[in-house]
Design an enzyme around this catalytic site. Structure first.
Site, PDB file in Angstrom:
ATOM      1  N   LYS A   1       9.747  -7.221   2.102  1.00  0.00           N
ATOM      2  CA  LYS A   1       9.713  -7.258   0.533  1.00  0.00           C
ATOM      3  C   LYS A   1      10.714  -6.041  -0.063  1.00  0.00           C
ATOM      4  O   LYS A   1      11.098  -5.225   0.890  1.00  0.00           O
ATOM      5  CB  LYS A   1       8.214  -6.728   0.296  1.00  0.00           C
TER       6      LYS A   1
ATOM      7  N   ASP B   1      10.395 -11.749  -7.591  1.00  0.00           N
ATOM      8  CA  ASP B   1       8.817 -11.387  -7.591  1.00  0.00           C
ATOM      9  C   ASP B   1       8.739 -10.949  -8.973  1.00  0.00           C
ATOM     10  O   ASP B   1       9.697 -11.131  -9.859  1.00  0.00           O
ATOM     11  CB  ASP B   1       8.504 -10.194  -6.503  1.00  0.00           C
TER      12      ASP B   1
HETATM   13  N1  GLU Z   1       7.815 -12.917  -4.054  1.00  0.00           N
HETATM   14  C1  GLU Z   1       7.377 -14.461  -3.575  1.00  0.00           C
HETATM   15  C2  GLU Z   1       6.131 -14.033  -2.966  1.00  0.00           C
HETATM   16  O1  GLU Z   1       5.408 -13.075  -2.947  1.00  0.00           O
HETATM   17  C3  GLU Z   1       8.316 -15.008  -3.019  1.00  0.00           C
HETATM   18  C4  GLU Z   1       9.043 -14.685  -1.997  1.00  0.00           C
HETATM   19  C5  GLU Z   1      10.307 -15.354  -1.637  1.00  0.00           C
HETATM   20  O2  GLU Z   1      10.342 -16.687  -2.005  1.00  0.00           O
HETATM   21  O3  GLU Z   1      10.873 -14.988  -0.506  1.00  0.00           O
HETATM   22  O4  GLU Z   1       5.751 -14.895  -1.907  1.00  0.00           O
END
Ligand code: GLU
Length: 451
Positions: free
Chosen positions: A126, A166
């Site tokens: 993240k 996100d």
């Molecule tokens: N931010 C999204 C999640 O919480 C997507 C992450 C992504 O697609 O890599 O899963």
């Protein structure tokens, strides 16, 4: 002292304050996986938990950019590469003033197990920044994204780490980030997902998380012998990408979504929220929800300050199924009590960890079906992996192909979570099922890969 208490104590001393979000996420997992650890000593012998809770690396960097008044602005950027036992690091970037190391550690940790649950070859990560996109011009957002990528590009790559969006990062920001990466590295590769479709994005990525949450709920209700969503009143919180696409899918399956919310207030429209207007207000213009009343005076707007502290107006609206799709800890014990009193049958998490531990416990003891985020909102990252596949093979899948694969993935996740819960003696507990199932796959891979 019980096994679980001993484990919690160990992490309390090594992770500091028990009040932070990372600790909250960790504690839930430790409680959930106790039956697995007790049934097979190999996970303790290989110190899996101790190894899993420490990120492989945490990168922190300075982002300096010029605003529209030619004033120098400074923000902090982060990337937490948590675990790559199952595949390249994968997870979103969040641009929001609340972003700090603790939040990203919580989100990164959740992402490891979520990505494992998809059954796809992706590890957990993240990242993001305390940059606030609210009130910034397009040009400022572009300049910030370029400056952010100037540093981030050193640590990512299609087989190393593949960021996505996100909160505060949608396809526009991903486009700017991709443009800068391409310029710096002179390569055209699938280093980011959630790209606009016009250049190597996947169809249906914007819809994926919200649609997936509804597919998950349909499967969960079916397994638990509850009535389907057709004709049922549903409440949704949030007004971002996840919330609006959950609302869209709810309409498509014949349900009646009557609410949405933002940080300032809640809209309750008993005849069903007007999705086109919401998309215009929130996705296109980032305006206040209050403006909804200008064309829909029959709807109700409840400003945050007019609702008693400790609760949220959106969870006080009677509904059959609730979908928290805004942000962490937005559904409290008081909210859970209101949902139960009003006869709510199921709660499915679209945001990451939107329910507090007390709320989850209360809902579960009252037999409300509860779909936890790391299982229920995995549709977004699953379609991100589909985008990686399409980029690697230089192909484009149709909307129907992606939708079908997404639906199957969500059904598979839900069934596996339910089955795991049953196997470990906690039938109907999707939180434990998701944690055990997600953890076990990563742990087995870590053991197979050695230390
Ligand atoms: N931010 C999204 C999640 O919480 C997507 C992450 C992504 O697609 O890599 O899963």
């Amino acid at each position: 002292m019980s096994f679980v208490e001993a484990e919690i104590k160990k992490f309390e001393s090594s992770n500091g304050s028990g009040t932070n979000l990372f600790y909250q996420a960790l504690e839930e997992v430790i409680y959930s996986i106790a039956p697995l650890l007790e049934s097979d000593p190999k996970y303790t012998e290989h110190a899996i938990l101790e190894r899993l809770v420490v990120p492989d690396r945490m990168i922190e960097f300075k982002v300096t950019w010029l605003d529209d008044n030619n004033k120098i602005q400074v923000n902090t950027g982060y990337r937490v590469q948590f675990n790559n036992a199952l595949g390249p690091y994968k997870g979103g970037l969040r641009f929001h003033p609340t972003v700090n190391e603790g939040i990203l550690k919580f989100l990164g940790f959740e992402q490891i197990l979520k990505n494992s649950l998809t059954g796809l070859p992706i590890g957990g990560a993240k990242g993001g920044s305390d940059f606030d996109p609210k009130g910034k011009s397009d040009f400022e957002i572009m300049k910030f994204c370029s400056a952010f990528m100037t540093e981030l590009h050193k640590y990512i790559g299609p087989r190393m780490d593949v960021p996505a969006g996100d909160i505060g990062v949608g396809s526009k920001e991903i486009g700017y980030l991709f443009g800068e990466y391409k310029k710096i590295t002179s390569t055209y590769e699938g280093v980011l997902t959630g790209k606009p479709f016009i250049f190597s994005g996947s169809l249906m990525r914007p819809e994926a998380t919200g649609y997936g949450v509804v597919y998950f709920t349909e499967t969960m209700l079916d397994i638990e012998n509850k009535e389907p969503l057709q004709g049922k009143v549903c409440t949704v919180s949030g007004a971002g990408n996840v919330a609006l696409h959950a609302i869209e899918k709810l309409y498509q399956v014949g349900a009646l979504p009557v609410s949405c919310s933002d940080s300032q207030g809640t809209i309750h429209d008993p005849r069903g929220v007007n999705l086109d207007l919401l998309k215009q207000l929130k996705l296109e213009k980032r305006q206040s929800l209050e403006l909804y009343l200008e064309t829909h005076p029959e709807a109700k707007y409840i400003p945050v300050e007019e609702y008693p502290e400790g609760g949220h107006a959106v969870w006080d609206i009677p509904c059959y199924a609730a979908f928290p799709c805004a942000t962490q800890n937005e559904l409290t014990e008081l909210d859970a009590q209101n949902l139960i009193t009003n006869g709510c049958v199921s709660v499915t998490e679209g945001a990451n960890m939107p329910s507090t531990p007390d709320a989850i416990e209360l809902l579960q003891t009252h037999n409300v079906c509860f779909g936890p985020a790391k299982a229920a909102n995995a549709g977004g990252v699953a379609v991100s992996e589909f985008e990686m596949s399409q980029n690697a093979s230089m192909s484009t899948w149709t909307f129907e192909e992606v939708d079908e694969k997404l639906k199957l993935t969500m059904q598979r996740i839900c069934k596996r979570v339910a089955l795991t819960a049953k196997d470990y003696g906690v039938e109907g507990n999707y939180v434990d099922g998701a944690n055990i199932s997600g953890f076990k796959k990563v742990a087995d891979a870590m053991i197979a890969e050695g230390i």
